[in-house]
Design a protein around this motif. Sequence first.
Motif, mmCIF file in Angstrom:
data_model
loop_
_atom_site.group_PDB
_atom_site.id
_atom_site.type_symbol
_atom_site.label_atom_id
_atom_site.label_comp_id
_atom_site.label_asym_id
_atom_site.label_seq_id
_atom_site.Cartn_x
_atom_site.Cartn_y
_atom_site.Cartn_z
ATOM 1 N N LEU A 98 -14.497 -8.804 -14.961
ATOM 2 C CA LEU A 98 -14.745 -7.902 -14.038
ATOM 3 C C LEU A 98 -14.543 -7.772 -12.499
ATOM 4 C CD1 LEU A 98 -16.730 -5.363 -13.730
ATOM 5 C CD2 LEU A 98 -18.788 -6.581 -13.146
ATOM 6 N N ASP A 99 -14.492 -8.253 -12.158
ATOM 7 C CA ASP A 99 -13.505 -8.722 -10.661
ATOM 8 C C ASP A 99 -11.970 -8.694 -10.468
ATOM 9 O OD1 ASP A 99 -16.551 -9.337 -9.751
ATOM 10 O OD2 ASP A 99 -15.895 -11.910 -9.455
ATOM 11 N N GLN A 100 -11.461 -8.920 -11.542
ATOM 12 C CA GLN A 100 -10.281 -8.860 -11.513
ATOM 13 C C GLN A 100 -10.054 -7.100 -11.621
ATOM 14 O OE1 GLN A 100 -7.773 -11.778 -11.249
ATOM 15 N NE2 GLN A 100 -6.577 -9.431 -11.378
ATOM 16 N N LYS A 101 -10.752 -6.504 -13.142
ATOM 17 C CA LYS A 101 -10.637 -5.324 -13.148
ATOM 18 C C LYS A 101 -10.993 -4.478 -12.294
ATOM 19 C CE LYS A 101 -12.249 -1.760 -16.383
ATOM 20 N NZ LYS A 101 -13.447 -1.580 -17.300
ATOM 21 N N ASP A 102 -12.008 -5.007 -11.459
ATOM 22 C CA ASP A 102 -11.973 -4.158 -10.175
ATOM 23 C C ASP A 102 -11.227 -3.797 -9.062
ATOM 24 O OD1 ASP A 102 -14.709 -3.790 -11.259
ATOM 25 O OD2 ASP A 102 -16.104 -5.076 -10.037
ATOM 26 N N HIS A 103 -10.091 -5.327 -8.776
ATOM 27 C CA HIS A 103 -9.838 -5.877 -7.775
ATOM 28 C C HIS A 103 -8.182 -4.653 -8.419
ATOM 29 C CE1 HIS A 103 -7.096 -7.275 -4.832
ATOM 30 N NE2 HIS A 103 -6.161 -8.097 -5.803
ATOM 31 N N GLN A 104 -8.363 -4.777 -9.691
ATOM 32 C CA GLN A 104 -6.936 -4.374 -10.124
ATOM 33 C C GLN A 104 -7.160 -2.145 -9.856
ATOM 34 O OE1 GLN A 104 -6.423 -5.593 -13.933
ATOM 35 N NE2 GLN A 104 -5.217 -6.577 -13.628
ATOM 36 N N GLU A 105 -8.251 -2.037 -10.323
ATOM 37 C CA GLU A 105 -9.179 -0.398 -9.711
ATOM 38 C C GLU A 105 -8.981 -0.351 -8.660
ATOM 39 O OE1 GLU A 105 -9.672 3.218 -10.614
ATOM 40 O OE2 GLU A 105 -9.511 1.636 -12.430
ATOM 41 N N LEU A 106 -9.249 -1.646 -7.676
ATOM 42 C CA LEU A 106 -8.742 -1.392 -6.369
ATOM 43 C C LEU A 106 -7.336 -0.483 -5.365
ATOM 44 C CD1 LEU A 106 -11.824 -3.295 -4.621
ATOM 45 C CD2 LEU A 106 -11.641 -0.544 -4.422
ATOM 46 N N LEU A 107 -6.729 -1.912 -6.337
ATOM 47 C CA LEU A 107 -5.344 -1.574 -5.796
ATOM 48 C C LEU A 107 -4.685 -0.735 -6.528
ATOM 49 C CD1 LEU A 107 -4.270 -5.672 -6.306
ATOM 50 C CD2 LEU A 107 -4.402 -4.108 -4.460
ATOM 51 N N LYS A 108 -5.134 0.154 -7.570
ATOM 52 C CA LYS A 108 -4.441 1.300 -7.685
ATOM 53 C C LYS A 108 -5.970 2.840 -6.760
ATOM 54 C CE LYS A 108 -4.654 4.738 -11.811
ATOM 55 N NZ LYS A 108 -6.303 4.929 -13.066
ATOM 56 N N GLN A 109 -6.339 2.664 -6.658
ATOM 57 C CA GLN A 109 -7.197 3.826 -5.692
ATOM 58 C C GLN A 109 -5.972 3.734 -4.494
ATOM 59 O OE1 GLN A 109 -11.361 3.190 -5.526
ATOM 60 N NE2 GLN A 109 -11.848 3.350 -7.849
ATOM 61 N N LYS A 110 -6.146 2.487 -3.559
ATOM 62 C CA LYS A 110 -5.257 2.127 -2.537
ATOM 63 C C LYS A 110 -3.830 2.246 -1.939
ATOM 64 C CE LYS A 110 -3.095 -1.386 0.744
ATOM 65 N NZ LYS A 110 -3.253 -3.130 0.717
ATOM 66 N N SER A 111 -3.363 2.774 -3.501
ATOM 67 C CA SER A 111 -1.616 3.309 -3.353
ATOM 68 C C SER A 111 -1.588 4.694 -3.851
ATOM 69 C CB SER A 111 -1.173 2.004 -5.182
ATOM 70 O OG SER A 111 -0.002 3.222 -5.276
ATOM 71 N N GLN A 112 -3.126 5.149 -4.265
ATOM 72 C CA GLN A 112 -3.183 6.713 -4.529
ATOM 73 C C GLN A 112 -2.687 7.606 -3.536
ATOM 74 O OE1 GLN A 112 -6.229 6.726 -7.715
ATOM 75 N NE2 GLN A 112 -4.477 7.109 -9.307
ATOM 76 N N LEU A 113 -4.438 6.545 -3.006
ATOM 77 C CA LEU A 113 -4.347 6.912 -1.342
ATOM 78 C C LEU A 113 -3.569 6.352 -0.431
ATOM 79 C CD1 LEU A 113 -8.252 5.333 -1.014
ATOM 80 C CD2 LEU A 113 -7.258 8.229 -1.053
#
Length: 71
Positions: free
Chosen positions: A29-44
């Motif tokens: 879950l932590d890894q998935k959350d980290h990947q999702e946050l990286l994706k959101q960061k990239s989009q922002l």
Amino acid sequence: MSQRQKQLQKDQDEKTKILATQTALQEQLDQKDHQELLKQKSQLEEKLANIKEKIVNYEQEKERLQKESAR
């Protein structure tokens, strides 16, 4: 070993298995959350770059209009 001791050992083993599973799932879950946050960061960052580009274009247009109106 008494029946109680056997049951206690069985329960402790089960607890250990559950805790190991819980830890593994939390890591996933932590890894998935980290990947999702990286994706959101990239989009922002992409949105921010687009906004900065619009601001530059706006400033250039503003300067062009000011030069035209000064003529």
